[in-house]
Design a protein around this motif. Structure first.
Motif, PDB file in Angstrom:
ATOM      1  N   PHE A 170      -1.190  15.017   4.205  1.00 23.03           N
ATOM      2  CA  PHE A 170      -2.361  14.580   4.802  1.00 23.03           C
ATOM      3  C   PHE A 170      -2.991  14.401   3.887  1.00 23.03           C
ATOM      4  CE2 PHE A 170      -6.697  16.610   6.036  1.00 23.03           C
ATOM      5  CZ  PHE A 170      -7.189  15.872   7.330  1.00 23.03           C
ATOM      6  N   ALA A 171      -3.484  14.996   2.453  1.00 21.85           N
ATOM      7  CA  ALA A 171      -4.269  13.622   1.134  1.00 21.85           C
ATOM      8  C   ALA A 171      -3.665  12.499   1.384  1.00 21.85           C
ATOM      9  CB  ALA A 171      -3.541  14.565   0.071  1.00 21.85           C
ATOM     10  N   ASP A 172      -3.015  12.009   1.201  1.00 22.21           N
ATOM     11  CA  ASP A 172      -2.365  10.973   1.126  1.00 22.21           C
ATOM     12  C   ASP A 172      -2.975  10.037   2.541  1.00 22.21           C
ATOM     13  OD1 ASP A 172      -0.522  11.224  -0.952  1.00 22.21           O
ATOM     14  OD2 ASP A 172       0.953  11.716   0.569  1.00 22.21           O
ATOM     15  N   LEU A 173      -3.500  10.735   3.659  1.00 22.91           N
ATOM     16  CA  LEU A 173      -4.109   9.727   4.189  1.00 22.91           C
ATOM     17  C   LEU A 173      -5.605   8.323   4.480  1.00 22.91           C
ATOM     18  CD1 LEU A 173      -3.520  11.844   7.642  1.00 22.91           C
ATOM     19  CD2 LEU A 173      -1.932   9.842   7.402  1.00 22.91           C
ATOM     20  N   ARG A 174      -6.464   9.516   3.234  1.00 21.08           N
ATOM     21  CA  ARG A 174      -7.761   9.201   2.822  1.00 21.08           C
ATOM     22  C   ARG A 174      -7.117   7.667   1.775  1.00 21.08           C
ATOM     23  NH1 ARG A 174     -10.029  14.680   0.313  1.00 21.08           N
ATOM     24  NH2 ARG A 174      -8.154  14.787  -0.326  1.00 21.08           N
ATOM     25  N   GLN A 175      -5.431   7.535   1.205  1.00 22.90           N
ATOM     26  CA  GLN A 175      -5.416   6.388   0.131  1.00 22.90           C
ATOM     27  C   GLN A 175      -5.225   5.218   1.414  1.00 22.90           C
ATOM     28  OE1 GLN A 175      -3.871   9.007  -2.475  1.00 22.90           O
ATOM     29  NE2 GLN A 175      -5.363   6.931  -4.102  1.00 22.90           N
ATOM     30  N   LEU A 176      -3.601   5.516   2.096  1.00 22.74           N
ATOM     31  CA  LEU A 176      -3.927   4.889   3.097  1.00 22.74           C
ATOM     32  C   LEU A 176      -4.501   3.951   4.423  1.00 22.74           C
ATOM     33  CD1 LEU A 176      -0.493   6.683   3.502  1.00 22.74           C
ATOM     34  CD2 LEU A 176      -0.626   4.764   2.196  1.00 22.74           C
ATOM     35  N   LEU A 177      -5.766   3.693   3.594  1.00 21.15           N
ATOM     36  CA  LEU A 177      -6.648   2.786   4.502  1.00 21.15           C
ATOM     37  C   LEU A 177      -6.113   1.467   5.230  1.00 21.15           C
ATOM     38  CD1 LEU A 177      -9.367   3.526   1.647  1.00 21.15           C
ATOM     39  CD2 LEU A 177      -9.182   4.396   3.882  1.00 21.15           C
ATOM     40  N   TYR A 178      -5.145   0.658   4.404  1.00 20.78           N
ATOM     41  CA  TYR A 178      -5.257  -0.612   5.259  1.00 20.78           C
ATOM     42  C   TYR A 178      -4.007   0.111   6.762  1.00 20.78           C
ATOM     43  CZ  TYR A 178      -3.283  -5.117   5.693  1.00 20.78           C
ATOM     44  OH  TYR A 178      -3.812  -6.075   6.739  1.00 20.78           O
ATOM     45  N   SER A 179      -3.275   0.871   6.277  1.00 22.51           N
ATOM     46  CA  SER A 179      -2.078   1.330   7.660  1.00 22.51           C
ATOM     47  C   SER A 179      -3.549   1.426   8.438  1.00 22.51           C
ATOM     48  CB  SER A 179      -1.547   2.426   7.352  1.00 22.51           C
ATOM     49  OG  SER A 179      -1.988   3.800   6.785  1.00 22.51           O
ATOM     50  N   ARG A 180      -4.534   2.258   8.722  1.00 22.92           N
ATOM     51  CA  ARG A 180      -5.871   3.000   9.663  1.00 22.92           C
ATOM     52  C   ARG A 180      -6.099   1.531  10.405  1.00 22.92           C
ATOM     53  NH1 ARG A 180      -8.285   7.936  10.562  1.00 22.92           N
ATOM     54  NH2 ARG A 180      -9.727   7.773  12.275  1.00 22.92           N
ATOM     55  N   ASN A 181      -5.935   0.629   9.409  1.00 24.06           N
ATOM     56  CA  ASN A 181      -6.855  -0.404   9.393  1.00 24.06           C
ATOM     57  C   ASN A 181      -5.917  -1.852  10.632  1.00 24.06           C
ATOM     58  OD1 ASN A 181      -9.095   0.167   8.328  1.00 24.06           O
ATOM     59  ND2 ASN A 181      -9.458  -1.328   6.608  1.00 24.06           N
ATOM     60  N   VAL A 182      -4.768  -0.956  10.620  1.00 16.98           N
ATOM     61  CA  VAL A 182      -3.362  -1.823  11.288  1.00 16.98           C
ATOM     62  C   VAL A 182      -4.009  -1.342  12.358  1.00 16.98           C
ATOM     63  CG1 VAL A 182      -1.553  -2.329  11.015  1.00 16.98           C
ATOM     64  CG2 VAL A 182      -2.800  -2.823   9.452  1.00 16.98           C
ATOM     65  N   GLU A 194       0.638  -1.464  -0.293  1.00 10.56           N
ATOM     66  CA  GLU A 194       0.000  -0.056  -0.033  1.00 10.56           C
ATOM     67  C   GLU A 194       0.871   1.664   0.195  1.00 10.56           C
ATOM     68  OE1 GLU A 194      -4.306   0.685   2.186  1.00 10.56           O
ATOM     69  OE2 GLU A 194      -2.298   1.805   3.402  1.00 10.56           O
ATOM     70  N   VAL A 195       2.014   1.039   0.996  1.00 12.91           N
ATOM     71  CA  VAL A 195       2.904   2.301   1.012  1.00 12.91           C
ATOM     72  C   VAL A 195       3.405   2.926  -0.151  1.00 12.91           C
ATOM     73  CG1 VAL A 195       3.190   2.716   3.190  1.00 12.91           C
ATOM     74  CG2 VAL A 195       4.571   1.700   2.209  1.00 12.91           C
ATOM     75  N   ASP A 196       4.257   1.428  -0.598  1.00 12.56           N
ATOM     76  CA  ASP A 196       4.713   1.537  -2.660  1.00 12.56           C
ATOM     77  C   ASP A 196       3.837   2.192  -3.428  1.00 12.56           C
ATOM     78  OD1 ASP A 196       6.935   0.466  -1.328  1.00 12.56           O
ATOM     79  OD2 ASP A 196       6.849  -1.497  -1.727  1.00 12.56           O
ATOM     80  N   GLY A 197       2.410   1.924  -3.539  1.00 12.80           N
ATOM     81  CA  GLY A 197       1.743   2.048  -4.457  1.00 12.80           C
ATOM     82  C   GLY A 197       1.181   4.003  -4.778  1.00 12.80           C
ATOM     83  N   VAL A 198       0.625   3.744  -2.571  1.00 11.30           N
ATOM     84  CA  VAL A 198       0.611   5.539  -2.967  1.00 11.30           C
ATOM     85  C   VAL A 198       1.715   6.905  -2.315  1.00 11.30           C
ATOM     86  CG1 VAL A 198      -0.500   6.981  -0.974  1.00 11.30           C
ATOM     87  CG2 VAL A 198      -1.877   4.591  -1.624  1.00 11.30           C
ATOM     88  N   LEU A 199       2.930   5.547  -2.097  1.00 11.72           N
ATOM     89  CA  LEU A 199       3.663   7.001  -1.826  1.00 11.72           C
ATOM     90  C   LEU A 199       4.941   7.560  -1.955  1.00 11.72           C
ATOM     91  CD1 LEU A 199       3.734   6.594   1.719  1.00 11.72           C
ATOM     92  CD2 LEU A 199       1.924   8.807   0.488  1.00 11.72           C
ATOM     93  N   GLY A 200       5.408   6.099  -3.221  1.00 12.02           N
ATOM     94  CA  GLY A 200       6.469   5.718  -3.513  1.00 12.02           C
ATOM     95  C   GLY A 200       7.366   5.587  -2.840  1.00 12.02           C
ATOM     96  N   GLN A 201       8.780   6.586  -2.887  1.00 16.86           N
ATOM     97  CA  GLN A 201       9.593   7.233  -1.894  1.00 16.86           C
ATOM     98  C   GLN A 201       9.666   8.409  -1.161  1.00 16.86           C
ATOM     99  OE1 GLN A 201      12.516   4.650  -1.086  1.00 16.86           O
ATOM    100  NE2 GLN A 201      11.343   3.683  -2.199  1.00 16.86           N
ATOM    101  N   ARG A 202       8.502   8.940  -1.621  1.00 14.75           N
ATOM    102  CA  ARG A 202       8.308  10.466  -1.268  1.00 14.75           C
ATOM    103  C   ARG A 202       7.834  10.549   0.653  1.00 14.75           C
ATOM    104  NH1 ARG A 202       2.538  11.656  -1.128  1.00 14.75           N
ATOM    105  NH2 ARG A 202       1.672  10.199  -2.255  1.00 14.75           N
ATOM    106  N   ALA A 203       8.159  11.139   0.675  1.00 12.85           N
ATOM    107  CA  ALA A 203       6.891  11.696   2.174  1.00 12.85           C
ATOM    108  C   ALA A 203       5.529  11.814   1.752  1.00 12.85           C
ATOM    109  CB  ALA A 203       7.492  12.848   3.169  1.00 12.85           C
ATOM    110  N   PRO A 204       4.948  11.376   3.144  1.00 13.46           N
ATOM    111  CA  PRO A 204       3.459  11.072   2.954  1.00 13.46           C
ATOM    112  C   PRO A 204       2.780  12.795   3.324  1.00 13.46           C
ATOM    113  CG  PRO A 204       3.684  10.425   5.323  1.00 13.46           C
ATOM    114  CD  PRO A 204       5.271  10.687   4.270  1.00 13.46           C
TER     115      PRO A 204
END
Length: 459
Positions: free
Chosen positions: A312-324, A300-310
């Motif tokens: 605020f807007a990314d949090l809506r896509q990092l759903l699995y991290s929130r679920n964990v 998930e983080v590779d797909g949403v972020l790649g190597q860049r820093a997150p």
């Protein structure tokens, strides 16, 4: 007989919640001290979702179902106060801050502080949070190169305290002060459970640990007052301290006094540090036991972020991290029980609740109630997807409390946990160390005994 008199008689004839078997004078205390949660879970299987625990020196009615949470903490919250030994013990450190205050005073303080946690302000804090996280993660690289055992619980304590101090009070702390503050706050939280049981003993009584507890409070206050003083001098506009110094209550026209600022600052200092750091440590312990979940988090983080820093807007896509993070909070909620005291006699589940009863809302047991959660002991972040959450009782998950007294920092903590999980998953793989399994330590909170040790590998 009048209708009111008849109702009173009917109430008196209702049974009390079933009592767990115990011994004369000491009640069920030996079994509770020996087996803790296993003992409480066995009592639920035998007696049902609600039962009375005789602790010798006191009794508590144990509540383990979301409907009990709804009754006590939402629908009839005014009849269930923050009185009793637990809260009296906590006030020796927290003063009259938001976690322990009540009534009109609590409403006023909540109204004054609430703007610090609005959505727009949290959005503005994201970059500061990530900056602090990255500073700390750079220090992990040595352990990743050597493969030496790494206590991620202690590392997260440093990150969350540093994030809290910088974003909430506008000032940083030296590493040594961060370690001292984390160490002393940990002692304070651990002592409070014992302090609850010994709170009414006279000052001259030789209570083990009491002097050390008071010294820990003085140390934390010294560090905190230094942070507050630095924040005052810095004149930064966008932090909690500045808000508390400048906010004028619209209804009364009053500002917060220094004593009130101290109490609120201490509450944020403790709650903001403890909940997130402890839960993150358990989250990574669980990820080492469930490699498929760890793989999904990395993907998930590779797909949403790649190597860049997150951002605020990314949090809506990092759903699995929130679920964990939410699932770790379910299984190992740092605040595993919430105490209340009945003001007037009440009725719940057909049982009579006498006035003055101590009510123990055990979120640990609510979170593991098989009537609510499918396979409740299994680590399953997907149970927090919208599809599987539909229809679940609103009070089935309560690591931040419930009702109007839900922790004011809930979204701050969830955002911080999501950012840290994602940033660590970007940069490291974690693995368990054979023979060093994390074990529960039960104090006022539920951290891992002797830390959570694992190995890091740079990605």
């Amino acid at each position: 007989m009048s209708r009111q008199g008849s109702a009173a008689v009917n109430q008196q004839t209702r049974p009390l919640p079933p009592k767990v078997e115990g011994f004369p004078l000491i009640g069920a205390l030996p079994g509770l001290l020996k087996d803790r949660f296993d003992f409480l879970e066995a009592a639920r299987r035998k007696h049902g979702d609600m039962y009375t625990l005789d602790l010798g020196f006191s009794r508590a009615i144990i509540l383990t179902h979301p409907r009990h949470v709804q009754h006590v903490m939402v629908d009839h919250q005014k009849n269930y106060s923050k009185n009793g030994p637990m809260w009296d013990s906590m006030r020796t450190f927290l003063g009259n801050g938001l976690p322990v205050s009540e009534g009109e005073y609590w409403k006023r303080q909540r109204r004054l502080v609430q703007p610090a946690f609005h959505h727009q302000r949290l959005m503005a804090l994201t970059d500061s949070m990530v900056e602090v996280i990255d500073e700390h993660l750079r220090r992990w690289e040595g352990a990743a190169r050597t493969g030496e055992p790494f206590d991620i619980a202690q590392a997260f304590a440093g990150i969350t305290m540093d994030v809290l101090v910088r974003t909430m009070f506008g000032s940083g702390l030296a590493d040594e002060d961060l370690k001292r503050a984390a160490r002393e706050v940990t002692y304070i939280i651990d002592y409070m459970l014992f302090g609850m049981m010994t709170h009414n003993l006279p000052e001259w009584a030789p209570v083990p640990g009491r002097a050390r507890y008071r010294e820990a409070i003085r140390t934390v206050e010294e560090i905190l007052f230094r942070v507050i003083d630095q924040g005052r001098k810095g004149g930064a506009e966008d932090n909690l301290l500045t808000l508390m110094l400048n906010m004028v209550d619209a209804e009364s026209g009053e500002r917060m006094t220094d004593a009130q600022i101290r109490d609120e600052a201490v509450g944020f200092f403790v709650a903001g540090f403890e909940t997130t750091s402890v839960s993150l440590a358990w989250a990574f312990h669980l990820l080492t036991q469930h490699p498929e979940a760890a793989r999904r988090l990395r993907e998930e983080v590779d797909g949403v972020l790649g190597q860049r820093a997150p951002v605020f807007a990314d949090l809506r896509q990092l759903l699995y991290s929130r679920n964990v993070f939410q699932e770790a909070l379910r299984l190992y909620s740092p605040s595993y029980w919430i105490a209340r005291q009945t003001v007037e006699e009440d009725e719940l589940d057909g049982f009579r609740i006498p006035a003055g009863s101590t009510m123990g809302v055990f979120s640990y047991l609510v979170h593991r109630n098989p009537a609510i959660w499918e396979e409740p002991l299994r680590f399953d972040p997907d149970r927090f997807t919208p599809e599987r959450s539909e229809g679940r009782h609103k009070q089935a998950w309560l690591p931040f409390g419930a009702g109007t007294r839900t922790c004011i920092g809930k979204e701050f903590s969830l955002m911080e946990g999501q950012l840290i999980l994602s940033r660590v998953a970007q940069r490291f793989e974690v693995s368990a160390i054979p023979g060093r399994e994390a074990k529960l330590h039960i104090g006022l909170s539920m951290r891992a005994k002797d830390g959570v040790w694992l190995r890091l590998k740079a990605r």
